[in-house]
Design a protein around this motif. Structure first.
Motif, short mmCIF file in Angstrom:
data_model
loop_
_atom_site.label_atom_id
_atom_site.label_comp_id
_atom_site.label_asym_id
_atom_site.label_seq_id
_atom_site.Cartn_x
_atom_site.Cartn_y
_atom_site.Cartn_z
N LEU A 199 0.93 -1.22 -0.05
CA LEU A 199 0.15 -0.30 0.17
C LEU A 199 0.82 1.07 -0.01
O LEU A 199 0.37 2.03 -0.33
N LYS A 200 2.06 1.34 0.67
CA LYS A 200 3.11 2.17 0.67
C LYS A 200 3.15 2.82 -0.75
O LYS A 200 4.03 3.44 -0.91
N SER A 240 -2.39 2.47 3.89
CA SER A 240 -0.96 2.37 4.42
C SER A 240 0.38 3.31 6.08
O SER A 240 0.77 2.67 6.03
#
Length: 449
Positions: A94-95, A149
């Motif tokens: 997600l990051k 995130s």
């Protein structure tokens, strides 16, 4: 089991306010793109995804590298590397999805496709794919992924165990579900704890010998909170027993959350199935349970125009099989009024218990009082009493549940009562055993004292 030796297990007060407020704040970013009652369609799947990723982070790169080197790597090998019964072969997290905002949608879809089959089943049940387009078209997808995130590091199983996670799921869904029908969602954890304590207090000592296998079923499992709490309590008593959990849940969304939690807890998530207990073939047909613990829905129709397709036919066929074989086959000795299926879940529970099995089931007042002397309800009560299956009924205080203030009862069943309890039923009035909450949680204004 000797009651004097049995500890009363209680969970320590668990503060989830910061985590839940953080997730709730993300929901506010959806204003304009979604109606408030649709926030859950995004927030709940993303919360599940963040939790799944949090568990995999420490081994994510090794799995992706192994898959990149050989895309035919057996799934058992990838599971071994990940440390869980699922994995993600994508190099995205997600990051790092945020590094390419122009392609956020296609990269996010690639990230989701990298999850293994068990997670694909979860994502399908949460129906999240349809929301990705909406988020992208409204310009919200990047912001939602960015917010979640930031949540991922805070959801690691090393810092948030399954019990705390259960509380978080419970509270988040409660906030999005306050208009749900009574009894269709969550049993407060202190009530589950009471149910499990009652089950254990009368259980056979032999169950708790080292390496003993203990099988627990919840056939109306929701997100699996009763199963997780039951296992936690039993393992506090003896951590050398092998607790196997079995769950059935009809609603796809809650099934998806429950299966995800089973995966992360390292339980066998294949034993958490999306199935209709009243209609579908028993997925655990050849397995008898030591314990059944459940909170079936109140007032769910099993017959007539309000019933789901096929349920009435299946229930009547099962009842006919029971009558024709004099109880050797089938579950339903009789059928209650078509507007309330609670007693059918009770009978299913009894059919699943082994010869020393015990069950604790939550009900409202209907199974106690409804129906005249010739009614199906009366015949079911007669069958339960004449076969000496009912051990105790506990009346709990009102205003105990998140979405209903009605009176609640615990029915405690035993297939093998001790001599001193045979041909007796104990009634416990616990309606005054409560303390008021400082702040109401939906319609829940009280908890056990």
């Amino acid at each position: 089991m000797n009651n004097s030796k049995l500890p009363i297990f209680q969970e320590n007060n668990i503060n989830i306010s910061n985590e839940v407020s953080m997730v709730w704040s993300i929901a506010n970013t959806l204003r304009g793109a979604y109606r408030a009652d649709k926030y859950r369609d995004v927030i709940i799947p993303m919360f599940v995804i963040a939790r799944l990723e949090a568990a995999l982070l420490s081994t994510k790169k090794q799995v992706a590298d192994a898959y990149k080197e050989n895309q035919n790597t057996p799934k058992q090998v990838l599971e071994s590397i990940s440390g869980y019964k699922y994995y993600n072969t994508s190099e995205y997290t997600l990051k790092n999805l945020l590094d390419d905002p122009d392609n956020i949608k296609i990269n996010f879809e690639t990230y989701l496709e990298g999850y293994s089959d068990r997670v694909q089943d979860i994502l399908k049940s949460l129906k999240f794919s349809t929301e990705i387009d909406t988020l992208a078209k409204s310009g919200r997808l990047y912001g939602v992924i960015k917010k979640f995130s930031e949540v991922v590091p805070k959801l690691s199983p090393n810092s948030v165990d399954s019990i705390k996670m259960g509380y978080m799921f419970e509270d988040i869904i409660r906030r999005f579900s306050e208009n749900e029908e009574a009894g269709s969602h969550y049993t407060p954890r202190e009530v589950i704890g009471l149910m499990v304590n009652l089950l254990l207090a009368g259980a056979d000592d032999s169950l708790f010998q080292d390496n003993k296998e203990i099988k627990i079923l919840d056939m109306a499992a929701g997100t699996g909170g009763m199963l997780a709490t039951s296992k936690s309590y039993i393992e506090q008593l003896n951590d050398k027993v092998n607790v196997r959990l079995f769950g059935q849940e009809l609603l796809p969304e809650t099934y998806g959350i429950g299966k995800a939690d089973m995966l992360i807890r390292q339980d066998n998530s294949d034993n958490f199935v999306n199935a209709d207990t009243l209609k579908d073939t028993d997925p655990f047909k050849d397995i008898q349970m030591n314990f059944v613990v459940a909170n079936p829905p109140f007032g769910q129709s099993w017959g007539g125009k309000d019933a789901d397709d096929g349920v009435e036919e299946a229930v009547k066929a099962d009842n006919a099989k029971f009558v024709q074989t004099e109880g050797r086959e089938g579950r339903f000795v009789d059928t209650p009024g078509s507007g309330d299926a609670q007693f059918l879940f009770h009978l299913h529970a009894l059919s699943k218990l082994e010869e020393n099995g015990r069950a604790a089931i939550i009900s409202n007042g209907s199974p106690l009082f409804s129906g005249g002397t010739t009614s199906g309800e009366s015949q079911i009560r007669r069958y339960i009493l004449e076969n000496d299956l009912l051990e105790t009924i506990v009346a709990l205080p009102g205003q105990f549940f998140y979405n209903t203030g009605i009176s609640i009862y615990i029915w405690l069943y035993s297939k093998n009562k001790p001599t001193e309890r045979q041909n007796k039923v104990q009634f416990i009035d616990a309606t005054n055993e409560y303390v008021n909450l400082r702040k109401s949680l939906g319609q829940k204004r009280r908890e056990l004292s």
